[in-house]
Design an enzyme around this catalytic site. Structure first.
Site, short mmCIF file in Angstrom:
data_model
loop_
_atom_site.label_atom_id
_atom_site.label_comp_id
_atom_site.label_asym_id
_atom_site.label_seq_id
_atom_site.Cartn_x
_atom_site.Cartn_y
_atom_site.Cartn_z
N HIS A 12 0.83 -1.21 0.00
CA HIS A 12 0.00 0.00 0.00
C HIS A 12 0.86 1.26 0.00
CE1 HIS A 12 -3.11 2.66 2.20
NE2 HIS A 12 -3.55 2.47 0.98
N HIS A 54 -1.82 11.19 -1.96
CA HIS A 54 -3.14 10.72 -1.53
C HIS A 54 -4.10 11.85 -1.24
CE1 HIS A 54 -6.13 9.46 1.48
NE2 HIS A 54 -6.15 8.33 0.81
#
Length: 244
Positions: A12, A54
């Site tokens: 991730h 992000h």
């Protein structure tokens, strides 16, 4: 996709929390733990350059402030995207999607690109990221997997580059998710790992879609997902789960 080419274990944002997320340093750390597939977040700068981050804003993971998508790449490229994590990574820059693509292709790694648009440019982000991915991976045997929480982004990606595989990200099983995934010709559903149960796995697989999960970080959670017959886990714990 009749043949699923991607590995079960996905790191991730590069290396979970062991290095500053979505930086080249993180992908190198993840690779050092044996991971062959990575997940990243891609959005557009004010002048249309796909870069990795992000959040909508710069504040948490860089020394900048404001909205990343409202900042030109010339300014974004000068930011420190590592110092927030630890002194060892101070000065680490924000990468472009092209930076990461070249790293993955040169080393035979696989990539899941989450299309993470700045609010208001969902369709444009989907189109531009898909166009860049198609160009960067041209001639490669395995393309990147494009995923998004935003159906508008996946729709634009499908219209721009229909040959690239797509997956719908879900944090809840909202009304109509299954029909939307089929309309978008998704090859995968990527759920919050707690959402998967036997019925939902059967529903997705019955439609020919693979079942991926984010972000199970405990052994019991991963064991449950494997028992359910899911296909991949996107984890932060690259230090706990060995892909080998």
């Amino acid at each position: 996709m009749k043949d699923w080419p991607y590995p079960r274990w996905v790191a991730h944002r590069g290396a979970g929390k062991l290095a500053p997320e979505n930086t080249m340093a993180a992908f190198r750390v993840g690779a050092g733990y044996g991971y062959r597939m990575f997940e990243c977040d891609a959005k557009l700068s004010a002048d249309g350059v796909p870069f990795l981050m992000h959040d909508a804003t710069l504040d948490r993971t860089t020394n900048g402030t404001g909205v990343g998508g409202e900042t030109p790449w010339a300014e974004l490229s000068q930011l420190d995207a590592g110092g927030w994590h630890s002194r060892a990574y101070a000065g680490e820059p924000l990468p472009t999607l092209e930076n990461l693509a070249r790293f993955c292709i040169a080393n035979g790694y696989f990539l899941n690109i989450e299309i993470k648009p700045t609010p208001g440019v969902e369709a444009e982000t989907g189109r531009v990221v898909a166009d860049h991915a198609a160009r960067l991976w041209q001639g490669q045997a395995v393309p990147p997997l494009l995923t998004s929480f935003r159906p508008e982004s996946l729709q634009a990606a499908m219209q721009a580059q229909p040959q690239l595989p797509r997956g719908l990200l879900l944090d809840t099983l909202w009304n109509g998710w299954f029909d939307i995934a089929r309309q978008l010709q998704c090859v995968a559903i990527v759920c919050n790992h707690a959402l998967w149960d036997a019925a939902t796995v059967a529903q997705a697989k019955g439609a020919g879609m693979r079942c991926l999960s984010y972000t199970p970080n405990d052994a019991w959670a991963v064991e449950r997902l494997i028992a359910l017959g899911t296909d991949a886990v996107i984890t932060d714990r690259v230090d706990l789960f060995s892909p080998s």
